[in-house]
Design a protein around this motif. Structure first.
Motif, PDB file in Angstrom:
ATOM      1  N   SER A  62     -70.076 -48.188  10.349  1.00 37.84           N
ATOM      2  CA  SER A  62     -71.517 -48.274  10.154  1.00 37.84           C
ATOM      3  C   SER A  62     -72.630 -46.946  10.248  1.00 37.84           C
ATOM      4  O   SER A  62     -73.706 -47.095   9.714  1.00 37.84           O
ATOM      5  N   TYR A  95     -63.785 -47.892  15.304  1.00 35.57           N
ATOM      6  CA  TYR A  95     -63.848 -48.140  13.867  1.00 35.57           C
ATOM      7  C   TYR A  95     -64.829 -48.723  13.407  1.00 35.57           C
ATOM      8  O   TYR A  95     -65.610 -48.150  12.225  1.00 35.57           O
ATOM      9  N   ARG A  96     -65.458 -49.762  14.159  1.00 37.42           N
ATOM     10  CA  ARG A  96     -66.554 -50.675  13.445  1.00 37.42           C
ATOM     11  C   ARG A  96     -67.845 -49.707  13.422  1.00 37.42           C
ATOM     12  O   ARG A  96     -68.497 -49.545  12.661  1.00 37.42           O
ATOM     13  N   GLN A  97     -68.330 -48.995  14.683  1.00 39.44           N
ATOM     14  CA  GLN A  97     -69.342 -48.119  14.940  1.00 39.44           C
ATOM     15  C   GLN A  97     -68.912 -46.934  13.720  1.00 39.44           C
ATOM     16  O   GLN A  97     -70.159 -46.353  13.085  1.00 39.44           O
TER      17      GLN A  97
END
Length: 321
Positions: free
Chosen positions: A172, A167-169
């Protein structure tokens, strides 16, 4: 991707509309100011989904002389408006309402006539109002879970397609800010419903209404934090973000390794819409090539770049002899 985004937003719209009806029903049965405030909150969320749908529709307008690359960035603009409304209309209102109730000692949920638009409505709850509110919160959670599952499924699909690690990637790097907005809004809504349930239950158990008011403060804080995060994500796309470095590296390698290319003088990418990337390159070709050969090489390079990443839709190559 546009079809996926539309489905996610429609699911969220249906969910928020259903939640609004549930909360308004709870207000009519109990006359609780807190439930009326939550009704306004859900109305705001429903309006947000309408704005996202407007953005999706506006992004499909054809290119014109004044907008030669189309209107794809409309989605980024309307999603930014949503983040502002989420912060101001929902987050700030919930936070200030919770703080006000805390200062006043909190508010007990109890049966009584409801005042709406100057009209007094006196409906009798068939059971204890506490159970009515809890049932509404669970019903709202069911609607939000449905909407969240749709947004999560679309994000998971994109993670698989673009080989994102998590999810973080995805947050972003995704250009599908509409799905990202719906996903974030639904996630925060579920956390908010949990906070409300804990606050109401704690008030019921202890008899202290301050817990209910504190839950409103928590909900407001969550909304404001995630609204700021969404605004930041929208900003990167509105001002023109490029593809990630690793994807650009693959595209550059494809150009540099093409027969007849002597040097890649300049290479740039930019999102001009959801899942739509513009690529420009200044390429030095072998001076022995004739004009016809260069034209064919340019076509082959364009096809190669589009084949590497499906988001590449427009390619402009400037030959440098």
């Amino acid at each position: 991707m546009a079809a996926g985004s539309t489905g996610v937003v429609i699911a969220a719209l249906i969910a928020n509309a259903g939640i609004t009806i549930l909360k308004f029903g709870g207000f009519l049965l109990t006359g609780s100011p807190a439930m009326l405030a939550e009704t306004y909150h859900s109305i705001s969320d429903t309006g947000n989904q309408v704005l996202l749908l407007v953005g999706i529709r506006a992004s499909k307008e054809h290119a014109t002389r004044s907008h030669p690359f189309g209107h794809g960035k409309s989605q980024f603009f309307y999603a930014f408006l949503v983040s502002v409304l989420l912060f101001g209309a929902a987050g700030w209102k919930s936070l200030t309402h919770g703080i006000s109730e805390l200062r006043a000692g909190g508010h007990e949920i109890e049966a009584g006539p409801a005042q709406f638009l100057g009209i007094t409505i006196d409906l009798q709850a068939p059971v204890d109002p506490f159970y009515v509110v809890v049932a509404i919160l669970f019903g709202a959670a069911a609607f939000e879970t449905y909407a969240f599952s749709k947004a999560n499924a679309e994000l998971q699909r994109q993670m698989e397609v673009y080989d994102w690690s998590g999810y973080r990637q995805a947050f972003s790097q995704t250009s599908d800010i509409t799905t990202l907005t719906a996903f974030t809004e639904d996630a925060v809504a579920l956390l908010g419903l949990l906070a409300a349930l804990v606050g109401i239950a704690a008030t019921r158990i202890t008899g202290n209404p301050a817990y209910d008011a504190a839950a409103a403060v928590v909900i407001g804080f969550l909304l404001m934090v995630f609204a700021v995060a969404l605004a930041i994500e929208n900003k990167r796309l509105i001002i023109g973000e490029s593809l990630s470095a690793d994807v650009e590296r693959k595209l550059r390698t494809a150009v540099e390794s093409h027969d007849g290319v002597v040097n890649l003088d300049d290479f740039r990418t930019m999102f001009i819409g959801t899942g739509t990337v513009l690529v420009t390159a200044d390429v030095s070709f072998d001076p022995k090539l004739v004009t016809g050969d260069i034209d064919e090489d340019i076509k082959q390079i364009e096809q190669a770049l589009i084949g590497i990443d499906s988001r590449v839709k427009l390619v402009y190559i400037e030959p440098e002899l």
